[in-house]
Design a protein around this motif. Structure first.
Motif, PDB file in Angstrom:
ATOM      1  N   ILE A  78     -11.335  11.815 -55.472  1.00 49.39           N
ATOM      2  CA  ILE A  78     -12.693  12.446 -55.899  1.00 49.39           C
ATOM      3  C   ILE A  78     -13.599  11.201 -55.540  1.00 49.39           C
ATOM      4  O   ILE A  78     -13.679  10.096 -56.105  1.00 49.39           O
ATOM      5  N   VAL A  79     -14.713  11.627 -54.653  1.00 50.24           N
ATOM      6  CA  VAL A  79     -15.967  10.818 -54.530  1.00 50.24           C
ATOM      7  C   VAL A  79     -17.110  11.680 -55.126  1.00 50.24           C
ATOM      8  O   VAL A  79     -17.292  12.776 -54.742  1.00 50.24           O
ATOM      9  N   ALA A 108     -14.528   7.130 -56.857  1.00 50.28           N
ATOM     10  CA  ALA A 108     -15.203   6.302 -56.113  1.00 50.28           C
ATOM     11  C   ALA A 108     -16.512   7.110 -56.118  1.00 50.28           C
ATOM     12  O   ALA A 108     -16.865   8.409 -56.607  1.00 50.28           O
ATOM     13  N   VAL A 109     -17.392   6.000 -55.772  1.00 46.17           N
ATOM     14  CA  VAL A 109     -18.920   6.971 -55.705  1.00 46.17           C
ATOM     15  C   VAL A 109     -19.441   6.801 -54.267  1.00 46.17           C
ATOM     16  O   VAL A 109     -19.181   5.668 -53.524  1.00 46.17           O
ATOM     17  N   LYS A 110     -20.481   7.600 -54.013  1.00 47.82           N
ATOM     18  CA  LYS A 110     -20.938   7.433 -52.644  1.00 47.82           C
ATOM     19  C   LYS A 110     -22.368   7.285 -52.823  1.00 47.82           C
ATOM     20  O   LYS A 110     -23.170   7.685 -53.571  1.00 47.82           O
ATOM     21  N   SER A 127     -16.958  -5.070 -59.472  1.00 50.39           N
ATOM     22  CA  SER A 127     -16.826  -4.612 -60.783  1.00 50.39           C
ATOM     23  C   SER A 127     -15.545  -3.725 -60.932  1.00 50.39           C
ATOM     24  O   SER A 127     -15.104  -3.014 -61.934  1.00 50.39           O
ATOM     25  N   GLY A 128     -15.006  -3.275 -59.610  1.00 50.41           N
ATOM     26  CA  GLY A 128     -13.679  -2.497 -59.494  1.00 50.41           C
ATOM     27  C   GLY A 128     -14.026  -0.902 -59.067  1.00 50.41           C
ATOM     28  O   GLY A 128     -13.427  -0.160 -59.166  1.00 50.41           O
ATOM     29  N   VAL A 129     -15.338  -0.881 -58.726  1.00 50.88           N
ATOM     30  CA  VAL A 129     -15.662   0.473 -58.298  1.00 50.88           C
ATOM     31  C   VAL A 129     -15.724   0.633 -56.764  1.00 50.88           C
ATOM     32  O   VAL A 129     -16.530  -0.062 -56.085  1.00 50.88           O
ATOM     33  N   PRO A 130     -14.845   1.280 -56.365  1.00 54.50           N
ATOM     34  CA  PRO A 130     -14.772   1.920 -54.688  1.00 54.50           C
ATOM     35  C   PRO A 130     -16.214   2.562 -54.333  1.00 54.50           C
ATOM     36  O   PRO A 130     -16.560   3.412 -55.109  1.00 54.50           O
TER      37      PRO A 130
END
Length: 273
Positions: A78-79, A108-110, A127-130
């Motif tokens: 999930i993004v 992940a974030v977009k 920080s470990g966030v894709p």
């Protein structure tokens, strides 16, 4: 599906297949499909809440829908979109936004654009966030660009887009959405990167494709941009089913015996005194 699976698609593998997803019941359907990943996009503000554009999506809205999708999507990737202005107030506010989306179930974030976002992207990755980038048409900029129309029509604009794409890669983005740009530009950008590109209105040579689920199902009969293929006329199918239900209720065909619970009278035994 993990971020490693998505990244490896750039090395001659099958194209990445993505759709938007906003709720539990469609997530259940997509969980049993060949879709590689889903986007809980800020388009939810338009598709599910009736707003005119994506700027009306906020953190609470995206997080709520992300949580619902996570409940039904199984292990699929999930993004979640970082909504309009939620990352431009301060680094602390941006990190709070991302934390809320990740804790709601995003992998992940977009993030749209790059100008002014460089520090945040680098900080999130460290920080470990894709982070997935987004270039070309950026719907959150609708009021600035005066509408949602194709981008990158000149050599100068193509050069800027390529420069921005390479910078997003250098900052640590694991992939980039390319929206509504000429196919040859999208191909050149894709060939110039070592991370995958996901196209929407960007031609066939990106690393993968994404569409809004309701758009490809034909749920909005008035919405027909050049890049969109409607695989079914979903609005008509649903309308026909509703009309059939109404006719059957009016005529007494539904519910019939097969849809009705029977009452079994209890057996009264004799009294032996």
């Amino acid at each position: 599906m993990s971020i490693n699976n998505i990244t490896v698609f750039t090395k001659g593998r099958s194209p990445i297949k993505m759709l938007t997803c906003y709720d539990y019941w469609t997530a259940r359907i997509l969980a049993n499909s060949d879709i590689d990943a889903v986007l809980v996009g800020d388009s939810v503000a338009m598709v599910m809440h009736g707003h005119l554009n994506t700027v009306h999506a906020d953190v609470e809205m995206i997080a709520l829908h992300t949580k619902a999708v996570r409940s039904g999507i199984g292990q699929k990737f999930i993004v979640a979109d970082i909504p309009f202005l939620s990352h431009r107030k301060s680094l602390d506010t941006a990190v709070y936004t991302v934390e809320k989306l990740m804790r709601a179930g995003a992998n992940a974030v977009k993030l749209e654009g790059i100008d002014g976002n460089e520090t945040l992207i680098k900080h999130l990755v460290q920080s470990g966030v894709p982070v997935m980038g987004h270039l070309g048409l950026m719907p959150q900029h609708v009021n600035l660009i005066g509408g949602t129309h194709a981008q990158c029509r000149t050599n100068e604009e193509a050069g800027v887009l390529l420069k921005n794409a390479k910078e997003l890669e250098n900052l640590g983005c694991f992939s980039i959405v390319l929206e509504c740009i000429p196919a040859e530009i999208a191909k050149h950008v894709t060939d110039s990167l070592s991370i995958p590109t996901i196209g929407i209105g960007a031609g066939p040579d990106t690393s993968g494709q994404i569409l809004v689920l309701q758009d490809m199902l034909g749920m909005n009969q008035e919405f027909a941009p050049k890049f969109l293929k409607k695989y079914i006329n979903g609005a008509e199918l649903i309308q026909n089913a509703i009309e059939e239900f109404c006719k059957e209720v009016n005529s007494g065909i539904y519910p019939d015996a097969s849809h009705t619970y029977a009452f079994h009278k209890p057996t009264i035994g004799s009294c032996n005194q």
